[in-house]
Design an enzyme around this catalytic site. Sequence first.
Site, PDB file in Angstrom:
ATOM      1  CG  ASN A  57      -5.615  -6.717  -4.314  1.00  0.00           C
ATOM      2  OD1 ASN A  57      -5.296  -6.964  -3.185  1.00  0.00           O
ATOM      3  ND2 ASN A  57      -7.159  -6.241  -4.463  1.00  0.00           N
ATOM      4  CG  PHE A  69      -1.750  -1.273   1.568  1.00  0.00           C
ATOM      5  CD1 PHE A  69      -2.955  -1.569   0.894  1.00  0.00           C
ATOM      6  CD2 PHE A  69      -1.291  -2.269   2.394  1.00  0.00           C
ATOM      7  CE1 PHE A  69      -3.651  -2.843   1.007  1.00  0.00           C
ATOM      8  CE2 PHE A  69      -2.031  -3.387   2.674  1.00  0.00           C
ATOM      9  CZ  PHE A  69      -3.108  -3.643   1.785  1.00  0.00           C
ATOM     10  CB  CYS A 101      -5.174   5.483   9.300  1.00  0.00           C
ATOM     11  SG  CYS A 101      -5.902   4.981   7.525  1.00  0.00           S
ATOM     12  CG  ASP A 106      -0.830   1.990  -4.021  1.00  0.00           C
ATOM     13  OD1 ASP A 106      -0.865   2.342  -2.792  1.00  0.00           O
ATOM     14  OD2 ASP A 106      -1.980   2.152  -4.542  1.00  0.00           O
ATOM     15  CG  ASP A 114       0.600   3.785   5.835  1.00  0.00           C
ATOM     16  OD1 ASP A 114      -0.436   3.491   6.709  1.00  0.00           O
ATOM     17  OD2 ASP A 114       1.234   4.624   5.604  1.00  0.00           O
TER      18      ASP A 114
END
Length: 391
Positions: free
Chosen positions: A273, A223, A334, A245, A294
């Site tokens: 992916n 990511f 997050c 990514d 992340d």
Amino acid sequence: MNQVVLKAGKDKRVRAGHLWIYQGEIGIIGIGVKPGEVVEVLDNRNRFLGLGYYNYSSQIAVRLLTTIRERVDEDFFRRRLQGAIRYRERVKPGASCCRLVYGEGDLLPGLVVDKFEDYLVVQFLTMGMEVHRDLILELLVELCRPKGIIERSDLSVRHLEDLPERSGCVYGENPGPLLIRDNQLQFRVDLLEGQKTGYFLDQSANRAALAPYVKGRKTLDCFCHVGSFAVHAAAYGASSVLGVDISEDAVRLAAENAELNGLQERCSFKTANAFDFLRDQSSLRERYDLIVLDPPAFTKSKQALEGAVRGYKEINLRALKLLPPGGILVTCSCSHHLHPDLFWEIIAAAAADAKRRIRLLERRTQGLDHPILVGVPETEYLKCFIFEVIQ
């Protein structure tokens, strides 16, 4: 001034420091209160709790601005903005990029301001900030003297406040693709078209935290977005870095950012992916010495938490299978609705299923320019753990 009176027992959270009051906690609302209007908040015995702005369209009916009786006017907002700026000067001295205003964390709920070199990016997320938009823009020009201000109020959360999405250059010039510095490294960002406000400033300190761990290591950054972790890893001495990514545009920018820093020979990027890539790498029995996870938020609501838990467990399990003893896992979330304790449990379960024993090296959160306000747990959202595989 109109008043909002809370039901019996509904003042405890506010007295503990929270800034939000929900519609269901209100017993009496003054007649004719307009959306965004500042109201007095009282408990059920008519004792003063604070001043906040009201919006009947939002489930969060009132967001407190102050717990003392004062005028919420131009001087009020000037003082709050000056306080936010001075705080950043203390915690990030000399930083050319930082979050200048972090909503509730700076007692300005609904307002976000990011500083990128000589430019500002602003977000007005609530009706209470929207009604003061022109004043806040004028004050930001006065206090910061930016070359330009870009508005990125193009988030779906505004619909919850009965507000339309909006974006554009609202002062000065739009710089287009802008060269910024993060931990002395260079990155090209687009303030108007990039994700969120253009670049994820909240991870800046966590990217710098790679330095003691990454030297000489074969590194995988899942990511990777625009390559911020990947470029930091290469700059800190990784033997090689592969960034993955799903976005072709992000991968293109990541490659450009590696080249900007003269690190293109040690950095490569792949459009894929990340879930599928990790699964395939595990099947191929690939090995990496350090892996960064992340991902974007897997859930934006409590209702979607179960699926998010499965997603976090899968990527951590797959990553741990790719790490040998001595390998390092940097894993982040997050998602606000994923509590740190639950994130820890997910990683522990993933380690058990992967038959890896791991030990904690660092437990981290968002940077100090995203201040966590005691009493408002929503201001703490970013979780970053650094683990070592020991067997």
